[in-house]
Design an enzyme around this catalytic site. Structure first.
Site, PDB file in Angstrom:
ATOM      1  N   CYS A 105      35.263  35.691  46.876  1.00  0.00           N
ATOM      2  CA  CYS A 105      36.004  36.844  47.365  1.00  0.00           C
ATOM      3  C   CYS A 105      37.118  37.217  46.388  1.00  0.00           C
ATOM      4  CB  CYS A 105      36.514  36.559  48.781  1.00  0.00           C
ATOM      5  SG  CYS A 105      37.009  38.007  49.742  1.00  0.00           S
ATOM      6  N   THR A 106      38.311  37.508  46.889  1.00  0.00           N
ATOM      7  CA  THR A 106      39.409  37.915  46.009  1.00  0.00           C
ATOM      8  C   THR A 106      40.056  36.743  45.288  1.00  0.00           C
ATOM      9  OG1 THR A 106      40.952  37.901  47.879  1.00  0.00           O
ATOM     10  CG2 THR A 106      39.918  40.004  47.317  1.00  0.00           C
TER      11      THR A 106
END
Length: 232
Positions: A105-106
């Site tokens: 993800c981030t």
């Protein structure tokens, strides 16, 4: 006599982490042969993820060993971590000695903020993937992206695809396939709406609006960190 595992896997956690970013890969990699998976944070005090799940780290930064695989998740709490000197310092110390430096993800934005993805190919959650370009990262909007010893996964649920990719890299494809079967990872989503490439445009816009405030804060920090890096 206690023998050390062949592979030490360190998973960063932090307040307001997206719990599934870590839990999915943890379930896979903790079952791998001759591996030890540890959750690591500044200290061993319990923290809470973005949905309130309590997480207790196994290690603090000060007593963490050199990990063979470093895993960095994302979530709302990732944004302030980009300007947290202790976190950035830990990632920079670990990366040179790690066989694989990875993210879900981030978490890739956090690796990028630490200068660990410059000139590399990487992915991220679709809502924030464009921000990787600020750090000189080549954006590849795929579920999992491998560039040398950098492995990055896209948003949240891609953590399982990511984990089996990492497992294949450290233990071979046959073990990864066997564990995928054991865990019955045979995805069949009930709706074709998991990515803008298949979701209705109006639904995609609705989700963008829902996340607007978080994205604006993240972009502000990403720009600030990227500019600071350029200035040395």
């Amino acid at each position: 006599m206690t023998t050390e595992p062949k592979t030490r896997i360190g998973m960063l956690v932090f307040p307001m982490v997206t719990s599934l970013d870590i839990l999915g890969p943890f379930e896979v990699l903790a079952r791998a042969s001759d591996c030890r998976v540890e959750l690591v944070w500044k200290d061993r005090q319990p923290i809470k993820g973005d949905t309130g799940l309590a997480i207790t780290p196994d290690r603090g930064f000060g007593d963490a060993p050199q990990y063979d695989v470093l895993v960095v998740p994302g979530g709302p709490g990732q944004t302030p971590m980009m300007e947290d000197a202790e976190v950035i310092g830990f990632l920079r110390r670990q990366a040179p000695g790690a066989g694989f430096v990875t993210s879900i993800c981030t978490g890739s934005l956090l690796l990028a903020a630490a200068g660990l993805l410059a000139g590399r190919k990487a992915t991220c959650h679709w809502l924030s993937i464009d921000q990787l370009a600020l750090f000189g990262v080549e954006i590849v909007p795929e579920r999992v992206v491998v560039d040398g010893n950098r492995i990055t996964g896209a948003g949240v649920t891609s953590g399982l695809d990511f984990a089996f990719t990492v497992l294949a890299a450290i233990r071979g494809e046959e073990e990864a396939k066997a564990l995928q079967l054991l865990m019955e990872y045979d995805p069949a989503p009930p709706f074709q709406s998991g990515h803008p490439r298949v979701a209705a445009p109006e639904l995609t816009e609705k989700v963008r609006l829902m996340a607007r405030n978080m994205l604006e804060r993240r972009l502000e920090v990403s720009r600030r960190v990227a500019e600071a890096a350029k200035q040395g």
